[in-house]
Structure formats: structure tokens, C-alpha cells
Design an enzyme around this catalytic site. Structure first.
Site, PDB file in Angstrom:
ATOM      1  CG  HIS A 158      -1.978  -1.094   1.118  1.00 49.98           C
ATOM      2  ND1 HIS A 158      -2.736  -1.499   2.193  1.00 49.98           N
ATOM      3  CD2 HIS A 158      -2.381  -1.874   0.080  1.00 49.98           C
ATOM      4  CE1 HIS A 158      -3.546  -2.469   1.823  1.00 49.98           C
ATOM      5  NE2 HIS A 158      -3.340  -2.713   0.555  1.00 49.98           N
ATOM      6  CE1 TYR A 213      -4.902  -4.034  -4.710  1.00 42.70           C
ATOM      7  CE2 TYR A 213      -5.692  -6.046  -5.745  1.00 42.70           C
ATOM      8  CZ  TYR A 213      -5.729  -5.135  -4.706  1.00 42.70           C
ATOM      9  OH  TYR A 213      -6.603  -5.319  -3.666  1.00 42.70           O
ATOM     10  CG  ASP A 265      -4.360 -10.997  -6.060  1.00 44.59           C
ATOM     11  OD1 ASP A 265      -4.508 -12.188  -6.373  1.00 44.59           O
ATOM     12  OD2 ASP A 265      -3.729 -10.626  -5.053  1.00 44.59           O
ATOM     13  CG  HIS A 375      -2.136  -7.448  -5.149  1.00 40.29           C
ATOM     14  ND1 HIS A 375      -3.148  -8.052  -4.440  1.00 40.29           N
ATOM     15  CD2 HIS A 375      -1.875  -6.290  -4.515  1.00 40.29           C
ATOM     16  CE1 HIS A 375      -3.492  -7.279  -3.420  1.00 40.29           C
ATOM     17  NE2 HIS A 375      -2.727  -6.214  -3.433  1.00 40.29           N
ATOM     18  CG  ASP A 394      -5.341 -16.140 -14.025  1.00 43.45           C
ATOM     19  OD1 ASP A 394      -5.449 -16.857 -13.020  1.00 43.45           O
ATOM     20  OD2 ASP A 394      -4.520 -15.223 -14.126  1.00 43.45           O
ATOM     21  CE1 TYR A 405      -2.262  -9.913  -1.218  1.00 42.17           C
ATOM     22  CE2 TYR A 405      -1.932 -10.170   1.132  1.00 42.17           C
ATOM     23  CZ  TYR A 405      -1.422 -10.000  -0.134  1.00 42.17           C
ATOM     24  OH  TYR A 405      -0.058  -9.912  -0.319  1.00 42.17           O
TER      25      TYR A 405
END
Length: 732
Positions: A158, A213, A265, A375, A394, A405
Site C-alpha cells: 500500500h 492492481y 489479483d 498481487h 486464469d 487476500y
């Protein structure tokens, strides 16, 4: 208490000292006429109207910024006083420390305070400024990055989002006259750690954290450039050309159903229903590049989706409504991503908007040399195919009703090799650990850095390279190739159980009614021991049908009408098993790790089935050869016949009028003689050294040059004898 500024920051920051006058955050006095004209431009009117609405709201970030911006543009003191009052109220706003990702909310509040502070500077007293600076630091200390902002890594996580690159940096600029500390601590760390990591990773031409992401986090790298550029400074990145190419990742990933190809992700599917256009974050910030494709996509997206009130100000700050706009129709159909996160996206065409009946097929192949975790998935070599629906998918769910997560599903299945169209090699004694937690043995790739987020460039490079692309090719024409090849050595992505592993994938843009596209995948793998079970994986949404050596899987939910036909040509003794259905859809080594999406109306593509192809007899070394073709699910035409081509040192396949060959011979150059079957019109031969080659066929002779790193030839041919021989390097 003041915090010490690391000496190594001083020289870095000295080149970017803020301007002495206000405003200087996102705008300066000499830009105001241009910003006023854009605010009044009819194409940005929806954004301007929304900002005016926000200015009339009760205290909020959007409301405070809107009032401050209206003052900045038009000098209305009443708006400045309203912005002042709302900002002072926001300075006492409480935040729930237990809320997931609360740092994003806190940081956005800091930025809002900074924008009002800077734009309405004269309306705050010295005492109020001192108070706001203290509150900004208190808020910063509550974020994950901490204050001083030294927590977390500079590559993933983050802190690689808004906290430093936008929010604290913006605060530091706003308050620099009264307090230099925030700016020097923040920009110092950005220039020391964040910029070098991105200079290295962006050489690839794409973002290492995937299509969701990566898109989100890339936005904040652009904020860094905007913030400095608006004060008159050049970008801190070594190559803005590399940075700009990253934006194209999100254009190439677009599917005709409005979604994006899955890579890493994915959270957009949790929020968007079928028939909704997945928004690309940061298109307003991509206006930095003055690129007509990004500008065109911004206005296309804006037709159906306006940003939230708190974000509507950024298009008004950055987007030039008079700049050229373009769709993607003039872009090359194939894009190659390079070291250090290589891969390929190949398409048969471009569409705009949402058209599930489109005949455009899209293929992705990923071969990253370096992994950053977080990710990013353990999926080196993974391929996916879209045609009238996700066909070779996928699989796995990043978020759902019972998964997110770090849950059991996420670390045992979703991020693991087993969830992708990859190859696994099962050593029953191998142990896998993710985040210090023992996880199921999927036979897949081994997580680097003990699965933790990479902190900086030095740590990234402390691990050996995990893959290497041997060659790429787009032939016969780079803009609209019929054949797109990527060939990589992926052995290092696995543990010592794999002594050698290469995967080569050739996407064929056939452009024909019955089969518009095909993918030929060749895998050569050598295990440490013969008893280690090798499995070639293919994931589908609907239950596949296995007929002899062929797998057929349809996609017929929502408005999809696609079909995948996959033929296994090697190994000759291949055994196939379909695994899936209720309580087996996310099975790993005999254990299912269930996950449930948010409902059938959402565009989640977790999958429910996979086919495992394994050799019938244990061998240390095996070659897998598969031909995958896409069709319409209601097609009355039979699939094209896929036939094997094999002779010493050569393996390949014929599908329709295309013959694809792979040179697996690694000795001295030699002549190749083969018979071109009836119906074949195109030859694609990969795995050749860079040299001049003479191709003889149909009584004609031509010389073809194979460039370094390309390793392939492509030519029109006719049935009959064909001879390929290497000429001298200095032929011409």
C-alpha cells in the site's frame, strides 16, 4: 518533535525544491487561464457540474476541494471561506483504525487538506496553518507508511500507492514554507527507493502487479510526475517512454465483453456485473503523455461512468479536451513485454465498447523474469484465451463472499501455479510456505523472497532470475502478424525438482470463419526424478468433454457463445482427467479450498473445471504439444484437424493451412528436409539461430534472415518437399 532528515535525501531533494509562491500543488498562477477554459469546455461539463454539486455539500473532502478550486479559478472569496471552514472540520475527522485499508481514506483526507491549504493559503491564519500541519502528521502516523514514512516496501504494498506518491508529497508541497520536514522525508524516500525500482521494472513496458492492481498503482506514479511537473520540474524517472508504454498494458488487456484479461489479483469482477465496462484507473492522469489512445479511452469510459465526487477534480486538472483522440484500431495486434517481466498479448483485432458477439480473439502468455509477490501470481508460462467468452481462463477468486487476500483459498489456490494454465511437477516431499504458513503442495512454482512483498530494488535483485525469454517473433508483419511467438526458459521458477523446462507458445491469427484463432503450445520438461508427476493444466468455466486426445469446452453463460477445442499431440501416451464440479473446483493435492463469488450476475471468472494431462508412463523427460483452437459454440462446422509433425530435432503441428514447427535440436547447424502436407499454405519455424537461411520449396529458392532474438522464419509454402539450410552469416 522534529524528525531527522537522512543525509542521503538532501542531494536528491535539492533538485526539486517547491516554488516560493502559492498555489503550487497541481496548479500555479500561470496555468489558471488554461484551467478555466477547460473547466468551461463542453466536453468536461459533466465533470465541472459534478464538482459544483460537490461544492454545495456538507463538509467533505470533495466539497472542500471543490470550493477551493472554484476560488482558484474565479477568485470568489466566499468559496475560499467555505473551503477553509470545511477543511478545518475535516482536520478533526475520525477514522476507524479497524477498517480495511483505512490508510487510503486517511491519505485522501491529508491530500484534501493540502489542496485547500495551498489554494486558499491567505485565508488561514498562522495558528491555523500550524494546527493543520500537526494534524497532517498525526494522520500520517496512523497510516501504514507511518511518519516518518519509512514503513513498508517501495515496490509493492500500500505504500506504493497514494500514501507517499500523492498524499504526503502533496502535503509537503503545500506546507513547505512553514515546515519542510514532510516534503523532505517523503520525496527523499521516493527518490531513493521508489523511483529506482520502477526505473528497473518499467523497462518491461507493463506493470508487474497485474491488470487491476497494476493499473491502480501505476496511477500514483503518474501523480508523482504531475506534482513535480506542475512546479516546472522534469520527471524523476529515467525513461518516460518506458513509463508511457505501461499505460498500453490496460488497452491491450481489454476484452470485447468490456472486461480485462486476467493477470494477477482481480477485484474489478467483484464490483462489475456482466455487461458493464470495466473502468481503467488513471486515464485522466495518463493525459500526462498527450497520447490520443489514452485520451480516446478516457472519453469513451466517461460516457458511462463518472468518477466519484472525491476524484472528479483530477480530470479537470489534467485532461486537455482539445487534445487528439483515437481508438485502438491503428495499434499493432500483438504487444511484447520485455525484461524483467516478459510476456505477450496477441489479438485478432480491436473493438470499442461492449460487444460479446465480437469475433475478436485475445491471447496472453506470461513469462516474468522477476516476481514481486503481493498481487502477482506464481504463474510463469501461463496462457489464457478469450473468444466470445473466457475459454482458457486464469482461475481462482481473489475476493468473494468467503475469501480475500491471504485466506486459505488465496494462498493454497488462487495465487498458486495450480490455478493457471501452466505445468506442474509434483514432488510428494516438497514443502510450500506462504507468509510463514504451511500450504498445500500443488506441484507448482516456488515463491521467491519467502512469499513476502519485495521491499526495494536491491532485494528484488538479490534473488536469481526466475525465467528467461529465449526469443520472440511477430511475423510476417509486426503490425498485424499471423504468427506471434514467445519462447522462454522457465526452469528457475520451480525448485530443484525441475532440471529443465522450456515453453514455446505461438498464437495464430487465422482470420477464418470456422476458426479465427489458434494457439500452439510446446513444453519440454526434465524432472529431477522420473517419478515426479508432470501435469499440463487447462482451466475452463464449464465442464469440458474429453474425446480421445481432444478437449472441448464451451462458454455459454450470460451472452457468451465461445468454444475451445484443445488437441493433445504429445505425449503419445497422454492420460487426461477432468477435475472440478461441486467440492472439487479448487482442489489441490486432494483437498478443496472453496470460495464463492458475490453472485452469478457479477463478472467473476473463478472457474470450476480443469483438465490435467499427464504422461502415461513415468519418465524423467517429456515433451507436451497441444493445439488449441477457438470457435463459435453453435458452429456446425467440425473443428480443424490438428496433426503432429515430428522428426529428429523437430516437433510441431499442422492446423488447417498452418504448419508450426519448433527446432529442439541444439547441435551444429544442419539442413532440414520435410514434406509440406496438402492444404498447408503457411510455414512458421521457431527455434533457429540468428543467421541467413535458404528455403527451397516448389522449385523456388529464397533467402530469409533470422534476426537476433527472433529465432523464427515465416513463409508462404506449397505442398511438397521443403529444404531449409543455413547460409553463411555474411550472405549479403
Amino acid at each position: 518533535m522534529p524528525h531527522a532528515i537522512p543525509k542521503e535525501y538532501d542531494a536528491l531533494v535539492a533538485r526539486y525544491l517547491p516554488l516560493p509562491a502559492h498555489p503550487r500543488l497541481f496548479a500555479t498562477r500561470d496555468m489558471l487561464a488554461t484551467l478555466r477554459a477547460r473547466f468551461e469546455h463542453p466536453d468536461l461539463k459533466p465533470f465541472a457540474d459534478r464538482l459544483v454539486e460537490a461544492s454545495q455539500q456538507e463538509p467533505s473532502i470533495a466539497g472542500a476541494e471543490a470550493c477551493a478550486y472554484l476560488y482558484l479559478l474565479y477568485g470568489d472569496a466566499a468559496q475560499a471561506r467555505a473551503a477553509h471552514d470545511k477543511a478545518m472540520a475535516l482536520a478533526t475527522a475520525p477514522f476507524d483504525p479497524q477498517k480495511q485499508d483505512v490508510s487510503r481514506d486517511i491519505g485522501r483526507n491529508i491530500l484534501g487538506l493540502a489542496m485547500v491549504y495551498d489554494w486558499c493559503y491567505d485565508f488561514f491564519t498562522g495558528e491555523e496553518r500550524h494546527y493543520l500541519i500537526g494534524r497532517m502528521k498525526q494522520y500520517a502516523a496512523a497510516m501504514e507508511c507511518g511518519y516518518p514514512p519509512e514503513n513498508q516496501g517501495a515496490v509493492t504494498g500500500h505504500s506504493g500507492e497514494a500514501m507517499l506518491l500523492r498524499d504526503l508529497l502533496g502535503a509537503g508541497i503545500a506546507v513547505f514554507d512553514e515546515d519542510e520536514e514532510i516534503y523532505r522525508l517523503t520525496l527523499g524516500r521516493i527518490l531513493k527507493d521508489f523511483v529506482p525500482a520502477r526505473d528497473f521494472l518499467y523497462r518491461a513496458g507493463r506493470h508487474y502487479q497485474g491488470n487491476d492492481y497494476g493499473n491502480y498503482r501505476f496511477t500514483f506514479d503518474l501523480f508523482l510526475v504531475w506534482i513535480l511537473q506542475r512546479m516546472g520540474f522534469e520527471s524523476p524517472f529515467a525513461s518516460m517512454q518506458d513509463v508511457s508504454r505501461v499505460g498500453y498494458q490496460f488497452l491491450y488487456a481489454r476484452r470485447p465483453d468490456g472486461q480485462l484479461m486476467r493477470y494477477g489479483d482481480i477485484y474489478s469482477s467483484n464490483k462489475r456485473k456482466f455487461g458493464e465496462y470495466w473502468p481503467v484507473s488513471g486515464l485522466a492522469e495518463m493525459a500526462l503523455f498527450g497520447d490520443a489512445h489514452f485520451n480516446g479511452e478516457f472519453f469513451l469510459q466517461a460516457q458511462d461512468r463518472m468518477p466519484g465526487r472525491a476524484e472528479v477534480i483530477f480530470p479537470l486538472l489534467f485532461v486537455d479536451p482539445d487534445a487528439p483522440r483515437s481508438d485502438c484500431a491503428d495499434l499493432p495486434l500483438t504487444v511484447m513485454y520485455h525484461f524483467p517481466t516478459s510476456g505477450m498479448v496477441a489479438r485478432t483485432g480491436w473493438d470499442s465498447g461492449i460487444n460479446p458477439d465480437s469475433r475478436v480473439a485475445v491471447c496472453t502468455v506470461d513469462m516474468p523474469e522477476y516476481k514481486t509477490n503481493n498481487h502477482q501470481h506464481l504463474d510463469a508460462g501461463a496462457f489464457s484465451l478469450y473468444y466470445k467468452g473466457g475459454l482458457a481462463i486464469d482461475s481462482g477468486l481473489y475476493e468473494g463472499r468467503d475469501t480475500h487476500y491471504g485466506t486459505a483459498h488465496d494462498i493454497n489456490y488462487n495465487k498458486r501455479t495450480i490455478a493457471h494454465n501452466c505445468l506442474t511437477v509434483y514432488d510428494p516431499d516438497e514443502k510450500f510456505t506462504i507468509y510463514d504458513r504451511a500450504t498445500q503442495n500443488d506441484g507448482g512454482q516456488f515463491p521467491p523472497y519467502h512469499s513476502y512483498e519485495v521491499r526495494d530494488k536491491e532485494q528484488l535483485l538479490s534473488q536469481p532470475q526466475q525465467a528467461g525469454v529465449l526469443c520472440r517473433a511477430t511475423l510476417p508483419h509486426a503490425r498485424a502478424p499471423r504468427f506471434s511467438l514467445i519462447w522462454g526458459d522457465l526452469a528457475a521458477s520451480y525448485s530443484r525438482k525441475v532440471e529443465g523446462y522450456q515453453r514455446a507458445a505461438v498464437f495464430i491469427n487465422r482470420g477464418e470463419e470456422g476458426c479465427p484463432a489458434a494457439l500452439v503450445v510446446m513444453d519440454w520438461v526434465r524432472a529431477q526424478r522420473a517419478e515426479y508427476t508432470k501435469k499440463w493444466l487447462l482451466h475452463t468455466m464449464e465442464q469440458p468433454r474429453i474425446e480421445n486426445n481432444t478437449i472441448v469446452a464451451d462458454r455459454t453463460d450470460w451472452r457468451y457463445k465461445g468454444r475451445l477445442v484443445a488437441t493433445c499431440l504429445l505425449p503419445e501416451d497422454a492420460q487426461m482427467e477432468a477435475i472440478g464440479g461441486e467440492e472439487r473446483e479448487f482442489e489441490v493435492d486432494g483437498v478443496c479450498f472453496p470460495a464463492h463469488g458475490y453472485g452469478d450476475e457479477y463478472s467473476q471468472e473463478g472457474g470450476a473445471w480443469r483438465v490435467e494431462v499427464r504422461p502415461g508412463t513415468p519418465r524423467q523427460e517429456d515433451t507436451f504439444l497441444h493445439v488449441l483452437q477457438v470457435q463459435d459454440a453453435d458452429n456446425t462446422l467440425a473443428p480443424l484437424t490438428a496433426a503432429k509433425v515430428e522428426q529428429p530435432g523437430i516437433v510441431g503441428a499442422v492446423i488447417g493451412c498452418d504448419m508450426v514447427l519448433f527446432n529442439t535440436y541444439h547441435g551444429p547447424r544442419r539442413d532440414v528436409t520435410l514434406e509440406v502436407p496438402d492444404g498447408v499454405k503457411w510455414l512458421f519455424f521457431a527455434g533457429l539461430e540468428d543467421a541467413f537461411y535458404r528455403l527451397e520449396n516448389d522449385g523456388k529458392s529464397q533467402v530469409i534472415r533470422v534476426e537476433a532474438g527472433e529465432c523464427a522464419i515465416c513463409s508462404r509454402v506449397v505442398p511438397g518437399k521443403l529444404v531449409l539450410r543455413a547460409e553463411k552469416d555474411d550472405f549479403f
